[in-house]
Design a protein around this motif. Sequence first.
Motif, short mmCIF file in Angstrom:
data_model
loop_
_atom_site.label_atom_id
_atom_site.label_comp_id
_atom_site.label_asym_id
_atom_site.label_seq_id
_atom_site.Cartn_x
_atom_site.Cartn_y
_atom_site.Cartn_z
N PHE A 56 0.88 -1.26 0.03
CA PHE A 56 0.17 -0.10 0.10
C PHE A 56 0.91 1.15 -0.07
CE2 PHE A 56 -3.37 -2.75 2.29
CZ PHE A 56 -3.85 -3.07 0.92
N TRP A 59 2.11 1.83 -3.43
CA TRP A 59 1.30 2.35 -4.79
C TRP A 59 0.03 3.37 -4.42
CZ3 TRP A 59 3.32 0.80 -9.19
CH2 TRP A 59 4.15 -0.37 -9.13
N GLY A 60 0.03 3.32 -2.93
CA GLY A 60 -0.77 4.14 -2.49
C GLY A 60 -0.45 5.68 -2.11
N THR A 76 1.58 8.29 -7.43
CA THR A 76 0.60 7.50 -6.68
C THR A 76 -0.79 7.90 -6.61
OG1 THR A 76 1.24 8.86 -4.71
CG2 THR A 76 2.64 7.14 -5.16
N ALA A 80 -2.92 4.69 -6.97
CA ALA A 80 -3.90 4.43 -5.92
C ALA A 80 -5.39 4.19 -6.31
CB ALA A 80 -3.90 5.49 -4.91
N HIS A 84 -7.24 -1.32 -3.62
CA HIS A 84 -8.33 -1.43 -2.64
C HIS A 84 -7.67 -2.35 -1.52
CE1 HIS A 84 -10.48 -0.07 -6.28
NE2 HIS A 84 -11.18 0.35 -5.10
N THR A 138 -1.58 5.62 4.60
CA THR A 138 -1.88 5.37 3.31
C THR A 138 -3.22 5.47 2.69
OG1 THR A 138 0.14 4.03 3.26
CG2 THR A 138 -1.00 3.96 1.26
N VAL A 140 -5.81 4.70 -0.37
CA VAL A 140 -5.88 3.92 -1.67
C VAL A 140 -7.27 3.81 -1.93
CG1 VAL A 140 -3.76 2.55 -1.20
CG2 VAL A 140 -5.93 1.69 -0.34
#
Length: 241
Positions: A56, A59-60, A76, A80, A84, A138, A140
Motif C-alpha cells: 500500500f 502504490w498508495g 501515486t 492508488a 483497494h 496510506t 488507496v
Amino acid sequence: MLCPMIVRPADLRALATVTHALIAACGLVFLLGPASGLDPGYGTGDALMVAGTEYFRRWGVVPAELFSGSGRALLTPLTALFVHGSWLHLLGNMLFLHVFGTMTEERMGRARFLGFYVTTGCLALAAYAGANASSTQTLVGASGAVSAVLGAFLCLFPRVRVTSLLPFLFFVPLRFPAWIVLLFWFALQWVAAQRAGSGPGVAYLAHLVGFSLGFCYAWVRFRRTTRVRRPATATEGDSQP
C-alpha cells in the motif's frame, strides 16, 4: 448504507466498455495483491500484514510524501485508484461504478469518460492529501473517482428512478428519483467527514471533493443540453464507495 440499482437495456450495458474495463482492472489488481489473500507468495499471518503495508505504501498516496517532489510519489494518485484495501472496499466501489458509470459513460463518450474518471479521482486524492499534509497514513481506492461519477450522474440524470434498500427500513425496496438518493448519500458523507479523525478509516473528504468535481464538470460541460430522462427502475447497491 444505500443499495441502489438501475435497470438498463442490455445493449447499453454492453457498450459501457470503459466502465467494464475499469472494473476489470481494479478486480485484477486486487486479486494479484496481498489484500485478497489469494497469492501464497505474500505469506500468511504477520508476513502477509507486512507485505500488505509495504504494498500500500508503494502504490498508495502517503500525504506526507506526495508533495515532496518525488516523481514516484507524484504518480501515486493514479496508481492508488486501482488499489483497494479489502474485498468490501473493492466490491462497494465497483458496484457503484457499475450502476452509475454505464449511463454516465454513454452520455460523455468513452474517451471523455475515461479522462474524467482518472482526473477527478486523482484530484480527489490530492485534495485529501493536501488537507492532511502531515499524515503518514496510506490512502488507496477508487472512491474519489466513483464519487465523481455519482456527482455527474446527479447532474445528468436527476429524475431517473432509483430503487434503494435502506437498512433502517428493514431493506424494504423503495423507489426515489436519483437526486434524492444521491443528495442523501452526499449528506451522509458530509456528516461522516465532520466526525472522522485523522487516523485510518474512510477518506470522506475525498468522496465530497470527487462528488463536487463530478457535478461541476457535468454542469459546465453539458448544461446547454437537455437532461436525459429514463423511466428505469433501480436494483443494485451496496456500501458507500
